[in-house]
Design a protein around this motif. Structure first.
Motif, PDB file in Angstrom:
ATOM      1  N   LEU A   2       3.123  12.063   0.295  1.00  0.00           N
ATOM      2  CA  LEU A   2       3.042  10.673  -0.141  1.00  0.00           C
ATOM      3  C   LEU A   2       3.909   9.806   0.763  1.00  0.00           C
ATOM      4  O   LEU A   2       5.099  10.078   0.928  1.00  0.00           O
ATOM      5  CB  LEU A   2       3.534  10.549  -1.591  1.00  0.00           C
ATOM      6  CG  LEU A   2       3.704   9.135  -2.140  1.00  0.00           C
ATOM      7  CD1 LEU A   2       2.352   8.476  -2.362  1.00  0.00           C
ATOM      8  CD2 LEU A   2       4.503   9.159  -3.449  1.00  0.00           C
ATOM      9  N   ALA A   3       3.323   8.769   1.350  1.00  0.00           N
ATOM     10  CA  ALA A   3       4.076   7.744   2.081  1.00  0.00           C
ATOM     11  C   ALA A   3       4.114   6.508   1.193  1.00  0.00           C
ATOM     12  O   ALA A   3       3.094   5.847   0.985  1.00  0.00           O
ATOM     13  CB  ALA A   3       3.425   7.440   3.426  1.00  0.00           C
ATOM     14  N   THR A  21       0.846  -1.186   0.000  1.00  0.00           N
ATOM     15  CA  THR A  21       0.000   0.000   0.000  1.00  0.00           C
ATOM     16  C   THR A  21       0.884   1.240   0.000  1.00  0.00           C
ATOM     17  O   THR A  21       1.900   1.277   0.703  1.00  0.00           O
ATOM     18  CB  THR A  21      -0.882   0.028   1.266  1.00  0.00           C
ATOM     19  OG1 THR A  21      -1.862  -1.012   1.186  1.00  0.00           O
ATOM     20  CG2 THR A  21      -1.585   1.370   1.448  1.00  0.00           C
ATOM     21  N   PHE A  22       0.507   2.245  -0.799  1.00  0.00           N
ATOM     22  CA  PHE A  22       1.080   3.568  -0.576  1.00  0.00           C
ATOM     23  C   PHE A  22      -0.042   4.512  -0.185  1.00  0.00           C
ATOM     24  O   PHE A  22      -1.206   4.315  -0.563  1.00  0.00           O
ATOM     25  CB  PHE A  22       1.908   4.068  -1.759  1.00  0.00           C
ATOM     26  CG  PHE A  22       1.191   4.267  -3.054  1.00  0.00           C
ATOM     27  CD1 PHE A  22       0.575   5.480  -3.365  1.00  0.00           C
ATOM     28  CD2 PHE A  22       1.153   3.262  -4.008  1.00  0.00           C
ATOM     29  CE1 PHE A  22      -0.059   5.680  -4.581  1.00  0.00           C
ATOM     30  CE2 PHE A  22       0.514   3.445  -5.234  1.00  0.00           C
ATOM     31  CZ  PHE A  22      -0.097   4.658  -5.525  1.00  0.00           C
ATOM     32  N   ARG A  31      12.337  17.097  -6.739  1.00  0.00           N
ATOM     33  CA  ARG A  31      13.163  15.968  -6.285  1.00  0.00           C
ATOM     34  C   ARG A  31      12.322  14.700  -6.152  1.00  0.00           C
ATOM     35  O   ARG A  31      12.763  13.603  -6.529  1.00  0.00           O
ATOM     36  CB  ARG A  31      13.834  16.311  -4.957  1.00  0.00           C
ATOM     37  CG  ARG A  31      14.996  17.266  -5.108  1.00  0.00           C
ATOM     38  CD  ARG A  31      15.671  17.526  -3.778  1.00  0.00           C
ATOM     39  NE  ARG A  31      16.939  18.226  -3.984  1.00  0.00           N
ATOM     40  CZ  ARG A  31      17.741  18.617  -3.003  1.00  0.00           C
ATOM     41  NH1 ARG A  31      17.419  18.382  -1.742  1.00  0.00           N
ATOM     42  NH2 ARG A  31      18.879  19.232  -3.276  1.00  0.00           N
ATOM     43  N   VAL A  32      11.145  14.834  -5.597  1.00  0.00           N
ATOM     44  CA  VAL A  32      10.256  13.683  -5.457  1.00  0.00           C
ATOM     45  C   VAL A  32       9.951  13.091  -6.832  1.00  0.00           C
ATOM     46  O   VAL A  32      10.037  11.874  -7.042  1.00  0.00           O
ATOM     47  CB  VAL A  32       8.958  14.087  -4.740  1.00  0.00           C
ATOM     48  CG1 VAL A  32       7.970  12.923  -4.737  1.00  0.00           C
ATOM     49  CG2 VAL A  32       9.253  14.544  -3.310  1.00  0.00           C
ATOM     50  N   ARG A  87       2.164   5.756 -10.947  1.00  0.00           N
ATOM     51  CA  ARG A  87       0.902   6.179 -10.342  1.00  0.00           C
ATOM     52  C   ARG A  87       1.168   7.238  -9.265  1.00  0.00           C
ATOM     53  O   ARG A  87       0.441   8.225  -9.157  1.00  0.00           O
ATOM     54  CB  ARG A  87       0.201   4.958  -9.739  1.00  0.00           C
ATOM     55  CG  ARG A  87      -1.287   5.092  -9.492  1.00  0.00           C
ATOM     56  CD  ARG A  87      -1.860   3.764  -9.048  1.00  0.00           C
ATOM     57  NE  ARG A  87      -3.320   3.808  -8.917  1.00  0.00           N
ATOM     58  CZ  ARG A  87      -4.050   2.791  -8.491  1.00  0.00           C
ATOM     59  NH1 ARG A  87      -3.466   1.641  -8.175  1.00  0.00           N
ATOM     60  NH2 ARG A  87      -5.364   2.895  -8.376  1.00  0.00           N
ATOM     61  N   MET A  88       2.207   7.038  -8.482  1.00  0.00           N
ATOM     62  CA  MET A  88       2.590   8.029  -7.469  1.00  0.00           C
ATOM     63  C   MET A  88       3.030   9.335  -8.115  1.00  0.00           C
ATOM     64  O   MET A  88       2.648  10.422  -7.667  1.00  0.00           O
ATOM     65  CB  MET A  88       3.737   7.477  -6.616  1.00  0.00           C
ATOM     66  CG  MET A  88       3.395   6.304  -5.754  1.00  0.00           C
ATOM     67  SD  MET A  88       4.850   5.776  -4.804  1.00  0.00           S
ATOM     68  CE  MET A  88       4.558   4.027  -4.706  1.00  0.00           C
TER      69      MET A  88
END
Length: 421
Positions: A198-199, A188-189, A252-253, A230-231
């Protein structure tokens, strides 16, 4: 949020993750937002994130057995509210084991135990660990050099499960859960849309994706890449990895997520192209490599898993266990094959001597193959076992991944023991 100087050195590759682990070993807090912290104790323990809400705390993961108390103590230094909900990003013990202490705390306080939310497959994973407890303990002991290790089982299973997505609203905080397959099939995210946080769980771990472990169940490189895409599409501004420091700043992410996806997409695409052309596994392994520019990135270093192991995993996911070599379809026993080859070579010592020569020439893989055959042909010969141990050591020294080193070291230790009679 400004990153600290150590993070900047991690990002540009001038600091090693071991330095960060030492810096957070006391139990460090990263302030993610006004009402969100992430707790770190070591790289090898999954990050634990605490979210303050009007109904109590929401935790994303709970730490591993030996860091669970330290982690909970750090959370309590920040907020003493009851823990309302725990989200498991997957079923590995470094993310789930802290629930025992959390439940015990709730019972002491006379408040309800927190609800556990996770993907449906987490419970299946936990049952598989019960069913394969002896094997799993054995493999974990090998991988982390802990002889006699007993894998902890019995973690409380989820109260609420979902399949693809789940939206939660807890005490005024909105959380969206997304399922994906990567290192595990139960991952899971977690997305906090109003905060753009976002974790990722273990979809991001500050090393090359762990999708090829030689002694674990199937991993899913292609779907891992899909989850990263997707993230990326959510356009997060802060990323909380499953392991390693929090990443701030949207650019950066995005780069971290995109680079991980591209590296995996390359391995999958190249492997499938060769398979579709009729290549054997041996051919695929010799030809599919990750471009050096990806492996040079500080968050994609192949320090834990090895891209070669990922290629094997991709092949076997799509082709089954047979590798295309006729001799491996109904293989001869290794001891019988070794005896025949030793006889042809003029004795097991000849095979071992050739292994020593090849090792000295830097051909460590071929040297280990011959050394293993020599030792199998004459398992009671201490001199052959000493050669085997020395040959394995040369291959270990050339390995970059923790897994490669760890599993080879199992057989090096075995050979060293036999060399002493």
């Amino acid at each position: 949020m400004k990153q600290d100087p150590l993070f900047e050195r991690l990002w540009d590759g001038t600091a090693a993750m071991e330095e960060w682990t030492a810096a957070v070993s006391h139990g460090a807090i990263t302030q993610v937002d006004d009402n969100i912290i992430t707790v770190h104790t070591t790289y090898f323990c999954g990050s634990v994130t605490a979210i303050r809400t009007a109904e109590g705390l929401v935790l994303i993961d709970t730490a591993k057995p030996d860091t669970a108390k330290q982690t909970l103590d750090v959370i309590r230094s920040w907020d003493d509210a009851p823990i309302h909900t725990v989200i498991f990003t997957h079923g590995h013990i470094d993310h789930t084991s802290g629930i025992k202490l959390i439940d015990e705390e709730a019972e002491r306080r006379g408040v309800p135990r927190p609800r556990i939310v996770a993907h449906r497959n987490v419970a299946r994973r936990m049952q598989r660990y019960v069913d394969t407890h002896g094997f799993n303990s054995f493999v974990q002991g090998q991988q982390f050099n802990m002889p006699g290790y007993v894998y902890p089982i019995g973690q409380r299973r989820p109260d609420a499960v979902y399949d693809d997505t789940l939206s939660l609203s807890i005490g005024g905080e909105k959380l969206e859960l997304f399922h994906g397959r990567g290192e595990t099939d139960d991952a899971t995210f977690v997305w906090l849309p109003e905060r753009r946080v976002l974790a990722s769980g273990d979809f991001v771990i500050w090393v090359f994706p762990n999708a090829g472990n030689p002694r674990k169940v199937q991993r899913y490189a292609a779907e891992w890449a899909q989850a990263l895409r997707r993230m990326e599409a959510l356009k997060p501004e802060t990323l909380i990895p499953g392991h390693g420091p929090v990443v701030f700043r949207a650019e950066r992410v995005s780069r971290m997520l995109s680079d991980g996806a591209e590296a995996l997409e390359h391995l999958v695409g190249e492997t499938l192209a060769l398979m579709n052309a009729g290549a054997t596994l041996e051919d695929v392994l010799s030809k599919v490599k990750v471009p050096a520019n990806y492996l040079a990135k500080p968050y994609l270093l192949p320090k834990y898993d090895d891209p070669e192991f990922l290629v094997r995993s991709i092949y076997h996911l799509n082709a089954g266990w047979f590798d295309g070599n006729a001799a491996h379809l109904k293989p001869a026993r290794t001891a019988e094959l070794a005896a025949e080859l030793a006889d042809l070579a003029g004795g097991a010592r000849k095979l071992a001597e050739r292994a020593e020569t090849l090792a000295g020439q830097g051909q460590s893989r071929l040297a280990v193959a011959l050394a293993e055959l020599a030792a199998a042909a004459a398992p009671g010969d201490p001199q052959l076992q000493a050669i085997r141990a020395a040959t394995l050591r040369k291959l270990i020294d050339s390995e970059s991944s923790l897994m490669g080193k760890a599993f080879l070291a199992v057989y090096e230790r075995e050979a060293e023991g036999r060399s002493k009679g």
